[in-house]
Design an enzyme around this catalytic site. Structure first.
Site, PDB file in Angstrom:
ATOM      1  N   ASP A 154       0.834  -1.206   0.000  1.00 33.22           N
ATOM      2  CA  ASP A 154       0.000   0.000   0.000  1.00 33.22           C
ATOM      3  C   ASP A 154       0.870   1.259   0.000  1.00 33.22           C
ATOM      4  O   ASP A 154       2.028   1.213   0.406  1.00 33.22           O
ATOM      5  CB  ASP A 154      -0.851  -0.024   1.290  1.00 33.22           C
ATOM      6  CG  ASP A 154      -2.184   0.675   1.104  1.00 33.22           C
ATOM      7  OD1 ASP A 154      -2.378   1.329   0.062  1.00 33.22           O
ATOM      8  OD2 ASP A 154      -3.030   0.579   2.010  1.00 33.22           O
ATOM      9  N   GLU A 211      -4.717   4.371  -6.667  1.00 33.98           N
ATOM     10  CA  GLU A 211      -5.808   4.741  -5.750  1.00 33.98           C
ATOM     11  C   GLU A 211      -5.977   6.254  -5.733  1.00 33.98           C
ATOM     12  O   GLU A 211      -5.080   6.997  -6.125  1.00 33.98           O
ATOM     13  CB  GLU A 211      -5.564   4.193  -4.349  1.00 33.98           C
ATOM     14  CG  GLU A 211      -4.523   4.941  -3.567  1.00 33.98           C
ATOM     15  CD  GLU A 211      -4.395   4.472  -2.118  1.00 33.98           C
ATOM     16  OE1 GLU A 211      -5.044   3.497  -1.715  1.00 33.98           O
ATOM     17  OE2 GLU A 211      -3.624   5.109  -1.394  1.00 33.98           O
TER      18      GLU A 211
HETATM   19  P1  C2E Z   1      -5.549   3.687   2.562  1.00 31.65           P
HETATM   20  O1  C2E Z   1      -5.479   2.231   2.823  1.00 31.65           O
HETATM   21  O2  C2E Z   1      -4.486   4.281   1.707  1.00 31.65           O
HETATM   22  O3  C2E Z   1      -7.002   3.907   1.963  1.00 31.65           O
HETATM   23  C1  C2E Z   1      -7.317   4.814   0.966  1.00 31.65           C
HETATM   24  C2  C2E Z   1      -7.971   6.048   1.532  1.00 31.65           C
HETATM   25  O4  C2E Z   1      -8.175   6.983   0.482  1.00 31.65           O
HETATM   26  C3  C2E Z   1      -9.358   5.784   2.118  1.00 31.65           C
HETATM   27  O5  C2E Z   1      -9.552   6.689   3.201  1.00 31.65           O
HETATM   28  C4  C2E Z   1     -10.281   6.167   0.976  1.00 31.65           C
HETATM   29  O6  C2E Z   1     -11.563   6.541   1.393  1.00 31.65           O
HETATM   30  C5  C2E Z   1      -9.535   7.358   0.410  1.00 31.65           C
HETATM   31  N1  C2E Z   1      -9.860   7.579  -0.999  1.00 31.65           N
HETATM   32  C6  C2E Z   1     -10.229   6.672  -1.903  1.00 31.65           C
HETATM   33  N2  C2E Z   1     -10.441   7.233  -3.106  1.00 31.65           N
HETATM   34  C7  C2E Z   1     -10.191   8.551  -2.946  1.00 31.65           C
HETATM   35  C8  C2E Z   1     -10.220   9.673  -3.850  1.00 31.65           C
HETATM   36  O7  C2E Z   1     -10.526   9.573  -5.039  1.00 31.65           O
HETATM   37  N3  C2E Z   1      -9.897  10.898  -3.337  1.00 31.65           N
HETATM   38  C9  C2E Z   1      -9.558  11.038  -2.016  1.00 31.65           C
HETATM   39  N4  C2E Z   1      -9.267  12.265  -1.578  1.00 31.65           N
HETATM   40  N5  C2E Z   1      -9.491  10.007  -1.149  1.00 31.65           N
HETATM   41  C10 C2E Z   1      -9.798   8.772  -1.612  1.00 31.65           C
HETATM   42  P2  C2E Z   1     -10.091   6.154   4.574  1.00 31.65           P
HETATM   43  O8  C2E Z   1     -11.160   5.154   4.367  1.00 31.65           O
HETATM   44  O9  C2E Z   1     -10.373   7.367   5.398  1.00 31.65           O
HETATM   45  O10 C2E Z   1      -8.839   5.394   5.154  1.00 31.65           O
HETATM   46  C11 C2E Z   1      -7.688   6.088   5.554  1.00 31.65           C
HETATM   47  C12 C2E Z   1      -6.607   5.140   5.970  1.00 31.65           C
HETATM   48  O11 C2E Z   1      -6.972   4.450   7.183  1.00 31.65           O
HETATM   49  C13 C2E Z   1      -6.354   4.017   4.971  1.00 31.65           C
HETATM   50  O12 C2E Z   1      -5.570   4.482   3.939  1.00 31.65           O
HETATM   51  C14 C2E Z   1      -5.659   2.998   5.855  1.00 31.65           C
HETATM   52  O13 C2E Z   1      -4.303   3.335   5.996  1.00 31.65           O
HETATM   53  C15 C2E Z   1      -6.354   3.191   7.183  1.00 31.65           C
HETATM   54  N6  C2E Z   1      -7.376   2.151   7.347  1.00 31.65           N
HETATM   55  C16 C2E Z   1      -8.623   2.104   6.848  1.00 31.65           C
HETATM   56  N7  C2E Z   1      -9.250   0.963   7.215  1.00 31.65           N
HETATM   57  C17 C2E Z   1      -8.372   0.264   7.964  1.00 31.65           C
HETATM   58  C18 C2E Z   1      -8.411  -0.998   8.638  1.00 31.65           C
HETATM   59  O14 C2E Z   1      -9.398  -1.736   8.601  1.00 31.65           O
HETATM   60  N8  C2E Z   1      -7.290  -1.392   9.300  1.00 31.65           N
HETATM   61  C19 C2E Z   1      -6.167  -0.618   9.353  1.00 31.65           C
HETATM   62  N9  C2E Z   1      -5.122  -1.057  10.027  1.00 31.65           N
HETATM   63  N10 C2E Z   1      -6.092   0.581   8.727  1.00 31.65           N
HETATM   64  C20 C2E Z   1      -7.172   1.017   8.040  1.00 31.65           C
HETATM   65 CA    CA Z   2      -2.875   5.209   0.394  1.00 30.23          CA
HETATM   66 CA    CA Z   3      -5.291   0.442   1.700  1.00 33.60          CA
END
Ligand code: C2E
Ligand code: CA
Ligand code: CA
Length: 390
Positions: A154, A211
Site C-alpha cells: 500500500d 488509488e
Molecule cells: P488507505 O489504505 O491508503 O485507503 C485509501 C484512503 O483513500 C481511504 O480513506 C479512501 O476513502 C480514500 N480515498 C479513496 N479514493 C479517494 C479519492 O478519489 N480521493 C480522495 N481524496 N481520497 C480517496 P479512509 O477510508 O479514510 O482510510 C484512511 C486510511 O486508514 C487508509 O488508507 C488505511 O491506511 C487506514 N485504514 C482504513 N481501514 C483500515 C483498517 O481496517 N485497518 C487498518 N489497520 N487501517 C485502516
Molecule cells: Ca494510500
Molecule cells: Ca489500503
C-alpha cells in the site's frame, strides 16, 4: 478527543464495520475488486473515519482485536458480494496483525473450510509498517501467500525504502498512493514516477492499482500508461455493504483498453530483441556470455507469449479483427522460429568467421515486421478507445 477506552467500548458494542470501495480493471472496464475500509458507526448513525481512531488503535495495540473482529464480518460480506460478482476484496493490516499467527490461522482456516477462496481475498500493508517489523511478520505473510492469497504493498510512492521492502516481501500487487496519483496530470515528475512504477510492476508480473483517482483525466492517463486497476472517488466513494451491493447490481461498465498493456508488450519485445542480438554477437565473438542469461527462445515464454496465450489473445480478439490477431501471432512465431535457428547456427559456427550481418538479416526483418504490426494494433486500440460512441 477519542481515548483508548472509547475504542475498546466500540469493539465491545460491535460498532466497527467495513465500507467497500470498488476497483475497476483498466483493461476490461469491469469491477474486479473492492477495498474494505473500516468505519466506526455510532448508535446515532454518525460515521467516524479511520483517521480519527486507527492511529491510536495501532499505538495502543487494540488494532489486533479490531482486525480479528472485522475479519469475521469480512467473511460474511464476501459471501454476500459473491452472490452478485466474484470480486477480490482487500483489507488493511498492520505489522502488529501479523506478529502472531492469529490472523494468518483465521485466514488459513477460512480457506481450508472453503468459506473463502484464495482469489477472493487480498491483504494491504504499508511499507512503513514493515520496515522495523519482527521476522514473524514476514513468516506469516509467506504462509498467507503460500496458500494463494495476494498481498498488496500500500501507499507506494510515499515511503522511504519502498524498493527495498518490495524486493524482500512477496507482494502480488503494488498500490500507487493518492499523493502520487493526484499530481499525474499536472506534474511531470509524478507522471514519470507513475509510469516507471507501472513498468516495474509489469516486469515483476504483479498487478498495479492506482488509488485516489478522482477525475477522468487521471483515469485516461492511467489507462494510456498501462495501469491495470483503478480505484477512487471517480468510480465511487467507500460504501456501506448494502449500498455497495446495490452499486454492483447496476453492473456499470467503465472505459477499458488493452492498448496500455500492448504498449508494454511492444517495449518488452524490443528489449527481448536487444538481449537476443547481444547474445548472438557475443557467441560469434567467442565471448563467454556470463553477465546476461540467453533470451528465452520459446514463443510461449517471452513476455508477449506469456500474455498472449493466457489472456491477451482473448482481449485482442474482442477489439481487433481475427485477421489482425492471426497475423500478429504468425509474425511472432516466425521470429522465434528464426531465433531458434540462429541459436543453432551460432553454436555450430562458433569456429567460423561468418559475419553477424548474414546471420541476423532475416531475423531483423521479421522483428521489424512484428513490431510494425504491434504498433498498428496498438494504434487501432487507441483509436477505438478515443472515438466517442455517439
Ligand atoms: P488507505 O489504505 O491508503 O485507503 C485509501 C484512503 O483513500 C481511504 O480513506 C479512501 O476513502 C480514500 N480515498 C479513496 N479514493 C479517494 C479519492 O478519489 N480521493 C480522495 N481524496 N481520497 C480517496 P479512509 O477510508 O479514510 O482510510 C484512511 C486510511 O486508514 C487508509 O488508507 C488505511 O491506511 C487506514 N485504514 C482504513 N481501514 C483500515 C483498517 O481496517 N485497518 C487498518 N489497520 N487501517 C485502516
Ligand atoms: Ca494510500
Ligand atoms: Ca489500503
Amino acid at each position: 478527543m477519542i481515548a483508548k477506552k472509547d475504542i475498546k467500548k466500540a469493539l465491545e458494542k460491535n460498532e466497527l464495520d467495513y465500507f467497500y470501495q470498488p476497483k475497476v480493471s483498466a483493461i476490461t472496464g469491469d469491477i474486479v475488486g473492492a477495498e474494505a475500509l473500516v468505519r466506526w458507526i455510532k448508535p446515532d448513525g454518525k460515521v467516524i473515519p479511520p483517521g480519527a481512531f486507527i492511529p491510536l488503535a495501532e499505538e495502543s495495540g487494540l488494532i489486533k482485536e479490531i482486525t480479528l473482529q472485522l475479519f469475521k464480518k469480512l467473511e460474511r460480506s464476501i459471501k454476500l458480494i459473491h452472490e452478485i460478482k466474484p470480486l477480490c476484496v482487500s483489507f488493511n493490516v498492520t505489522a502488529d496483525d501479523l506478529e502472531t499467527d492469529k490472523l494468518s490461522e483465521k485466514i488459513i482456516d477460512a480457506l481450508k473450510e472453503k468459506r473463502l477462496t484464495p482469489s477472493s481475498l487480498e491483504l494491504e500493508i504499508t511499507e512503513s509498517k514493515l520496515i522495523k517489523s519482527k521476522p514473524s511478520v514476514k513468516d506469516n505473510l509467506n504462509r498467507i501467500v503460500d496458500i494463494g492469497v495476494g498481498v498488496a504493498m500500500d501507499d507506494f510512492g510515499t515511503g522511504y525504502s519502498s524498493l527495498n521492502i518490495l524486493s524482500n516481501y512477496p507482494f502480488s500487487t503494488l498500490k500507487l498512493d493518492y499523493n502520487l496519483i493526484n499530481g499525474i496530470t499536472s506534474d511531470n515528475k509524478k507522471k514519470f514516477i507513475t509510469k516507471t512504477a507501472i513498468r516495474m510492476a509489469h516486469l515483476l508480473k504483479i498487478d498495479i492499482v492506482a488509488e485516489g483517482v478522482d477525475n477522468k483525466q487521471q483515469y485516461d492517463l492511467l489507462l494510456y500508461m498501462g495501469c491495470t486497476i483503478i480505484q477512487g472517488y471517480l468510480i465511487s466513494k467507500p460504501l456501506p455493504l448494502n449500498e455497495f451491493i446495490d452499486f454492483l447490481k447496476r453492473d456499470i461498465r467503465y472505459p477499458g483498453s488493452t492498448a496500455g498493456k500492448l504498449h508494454m508488450i511492444y517495449v518488452d519485445h524490443i528489449l527481448w530483441y536487444r538481449d537476443f542480438v547481444y547474445y548472438v554477437m557475443s557467441r560469434l565473438q567467442k565471448i563467454s556470455y556470463t553477465s546476461f542469461p540467453p533470451p528465452i527462445p520459446s514463443p510461449h515464454q517471452c513476455m508477449f507469449g506469456e500474455w498472449f496465450y493466457k489472456k491477451g489473445k482473448i482481449f485482442l480478439t474482442e477489439s481487433l479483427s481475427d485477421q489482425s490477431v492471426k497475423k500478429l501471432e504468425k509474425l511472432h512465431l516466425s521470429i522465434h522460429d528464426e531465433a531458434q535457428k540462429i541459436i543453432g547456427i551460432s553454436k555450430q559456427r562458433i569456429e567460423t568467421t561468418q559475419h553477424y550481418d548474414d546471420i541476423l538479416i532475416n531475423f531483423n526483418r521479421l522483428h521489424q515486421d512484428f513490431i510494425n504490426k504491434l504498433q498498428e494494433c496498438e494504434n487501432s486500440l487507441v483509436y477505438s478507445y478515443l472515438t466517442p460512441l455517439d
